[in-house]
Design a protein around this motif. Structure first.
Motif, PDB file in Angstrom:
ATOM      1  N   SER B  48       0.840  -1.207   0.000  1.00 27.06           N
ATOM      2  CA  SER B  48       0.000   0.000   0.000  1.00 27.06           C
ATOM      3  C   SER B  48       0.875   1.258   0.000  1.00 27.06           C
ATOM      4  N   GLN B  92      -7.538   0.399  -0.625  1.00 28.91           N
ATOM      5  CA  GLN B  92      -7.753  -0.845   0.126  1.00 28.91           C
ATOM      6  C   GLN B  92      -8.989  -0.707   1.018  1.00 28.91           C
ATOM      7  N   ASP B 168      -5.595  -1.558  -4.918  1.00 29.11           N
ATOM      8  CA  ASP B 168      -5.048  -2.160  -3.699  1.00 29.11           C
ATOM      9  C   ASP B 168      -6.020  -3.215  -3.205  1.00 29.11           C
TER      10      ASP B 168
HETATM   11 MG    MG Z   1      -2.020  -2.746   2.039  1.00 28.81          MG
END
Ligand code: MG
Ligand code: ATP
Lengths: 295, 234
Positions: B48, B92, B168
């Protein structure tokens, strides 16, 4: 604002509830200070207009002077004044006029009749005539003892200075309130930025320009400011109306006339617009500064 | 391929959060235009974080990051929004706006770019249908399931046809069938020229789609465990 649909639900923030009230309160205070300053301006203008070009001569009765002797001195002073170039008119005020001036303090009594009250001569100058009032007073005092010439300019100048000082204080108050309003809006905007931090960051990350995000806040701040400004103006109007009403019940003569003209009402309404603009600009600058710190 | 064809180029990039320890060390790679990469590695490896550098949420603490030929350390601040608009991101944690409908969430990049209402009305429902959310057009994110939110997030990332798409864990919350469908959507975009990076934990996904792969371990780009080929190393 126009062409820009709201993305952030700013109107649900706590600031949206308290800010208009705070601003209304500030506009109320600033409006009263401003109304006071404008009223003082009106009054001092009226004083200047009323006494400019006028002089007053006092003739003080001497001890044990007979009424005839006093009248004779008044007559000589009048004659001298009337032959002076630049003097348009000179009139002795009747003894009763002086008594009437004292009446509010001493009451209507025979005592006033007995008092050696100075007699007044009202002198009106020709428009724009240059006059050395000090020399004139000295010349007449030399020929008619016990007279003195009073130039209203002197006490008027002091009054005008006083009025100016009070006005300066009033404007300082308005300025300080404007600063307080700016601080309040900065605080509310920063709170809003904190509450909506995630959405603000998202907008930033997907390519919103700083101005786009700022428009959300500044449009909202303008609306809140205008709401508060209008509310504050209503409070000012109500307060002024009450004061004018109460002043109208006071005996004429004790107070200068109290009233606001159209231009002055417009200035007070301008305060409401001004506070909305101050809120808008402050919010914009606050947001732009916060965004400038983002990567 | 010529270097000016690289959409992303990292040279000796290191990154730390604030005053914390460095979480990425000496990262160098390049993503040619039209490439498709998986970004793999254990949890906490820095996937990330690497993506954050690519979508300009974070600045490197050292090294050179170049996007679309712009060195972002020296780019004018006023030029950054235009660079960001060419990048679609699937976060994410989705980052949907809870007070807006799925339709409005997906429309956001178009509105920011100043698209007309007609364009919004035409493209957004079509894309929502494509990701299987035709019944949720007016639903707000809090009423959606994890997988539905993820699909809204993907739709928002691709609505403005970005040149670079960073996802992500885009398939972390959906069943296998929808995961395949979403991957096919990303491949469609890749076919028309979008450069794609997909961070994922899912080995089956990586195995099924034959794409090159960047593998991170403890903040470093490493050779794959087992000596597999790693593409894109500068
Ligand atoms: Mg991550
Ligand atoms: N906002 C942050 N502030 C400080 N440290 C962070 C932050 N985000 C991540 N880190 C740290 O950076 C390192 C890499 O985290 P990152 O989220 O990039 O890993 P990841 O590979 O995406 O993991 P996952 O697969 O679990 O999503 C971790 O040690 C993490 O603790």
């Amino acid at each position: 604002m126009i062409g820009h649909r709201a993305i952030l639900p700013l109107s649900r923030d706590p600031a949206s509830r308290f800010l208009p009230w705070l601003i209304a309160f500030m506009v109320w205070l600033a409006g009263l200070a401003l109304a006071g300053a404008m009223q003082i301006q009106t009054t001092s203008d009226a004083w200047v207009k009323g006494v400019a070009g006028r002089l007053t001569m006092q003739v003080v009765p001497a001890a044990d002077e007979s009424a005839e002797a006093l009248e004779a001195r008044i007559g000589r002073a009048l004659a001298l004044l009337r032959e002076t170039p630049g003097v348009a008119r000179a009139e002795a005020m009747p003894k009763e006029a002086a008594a009437a001036l004292l009446e509010p303090w001493l009451g209507k009594s025979a005592l006033v009749e007995e008092l050696p009250v100075p007699r007044m001569i009202d002198v009106v100058l020709e428009d724009g005539a240059p006059m050395d009032t000090r020399a004139l007073g000295a010349r007449i005092a030399a020929q008619v003892p016990g007279t003195s010439l009073e130039d209203h300019g002197l006490w008027l100048a002091n009054l005008v200075t006083l009025a100016g000082a009070i006005q300066a204080i009033a404007f300082a108050i308005v300025g300080l309130i404007a600063l307080a309003a700016v601080a309040t809006v900065v605080f509310a905007t920063k709170t809003g930025l904190a509450i909506h931090h995630e959405v603000v960051e998202l907008l930033h990350l997907i390519g919103a320009r700083d101005g786009f995000v700022a428009r959300e806040f500044q449009g909202h701040a303008f609306r809140l400011g205008l709401k508060g400004g209008v509310g504050g103006f209503v409070l000012v109007a109500a307060t002024v109306a009450v004061v004018v009403y109460l002043a109208g019940r006071v005996e004429a003569g004790l107070l200068p006339p109290i009233a606001l003209g159209l231009a002055q009402w417009a200035a007070l309404a301008g305060l409401a617009i001004a506070v909305a603009l101050i809120a808008m600009i402050t919010a914009r600058l606050t947001v732009m500064r916060a965004l400038a710190r983002m990567p | 391929m010529a270097e000016d064809q690289d959409v992303v180029r990292f040279q000796n990039v290191g990154m730390r959060y604030g005053l914390g320890p460095e979480v990425l060390h000496d990262i160098s790679f390049r993503l040619p235009k039209g490439s498709f990469h998986f970004l793999t590695g254990p949890s906490g490896a820095g996937k990330s974080s690497l993506l954050r550098l690519m979508y300009l949420a974070q600045r490197p603490s050292r090294g050179l990051v170049t996007l679309f030929g712009n060195d972002i350390a020296t780019a004018r601040r006023g030029a950054l929004p235009d660079i960001r608009r060419r990048i679609g991101v699937v976060f994410q944690d989705f980052r949907l706006i809870d007070t807006m409908t799925a339709m409005e969430n997906v429309a956001m990049p178009l509105r920011i770019a100043g698209a007309s209402e007609a364009q919004v009305k035409e493209h957004v429902p079509e894309l929502l249908r494509w990701v299987g959310l035709e019944d949720q057009i007016d639903a707000r994110p809090p009423t959606l399931s994890g997988g539905q939110k993820q699909r809204v997030a993907i739709a928002r990332a691709v609505i403005a046809r970005p040149a670079l798409l960073l996802a992500d864990e885009p398939t972390g919350n959906v069943d296998a069938e929808i995961a395949l469908r979403l991957m096919r959507l990303l491949e469609e975009l890749n076919k028309i020229g979008t450069t794609v990076v997909v961070a994922t934990h899912s080995e089956p996904l990586v195995a099924r789609f034959k794409h090159r792969r960047l593998h991170l371990d403890a903040g470093e780009l490493t050779a794959l465990p087992g000596g597999g080929a790693q593409a894109g190393m500068a």
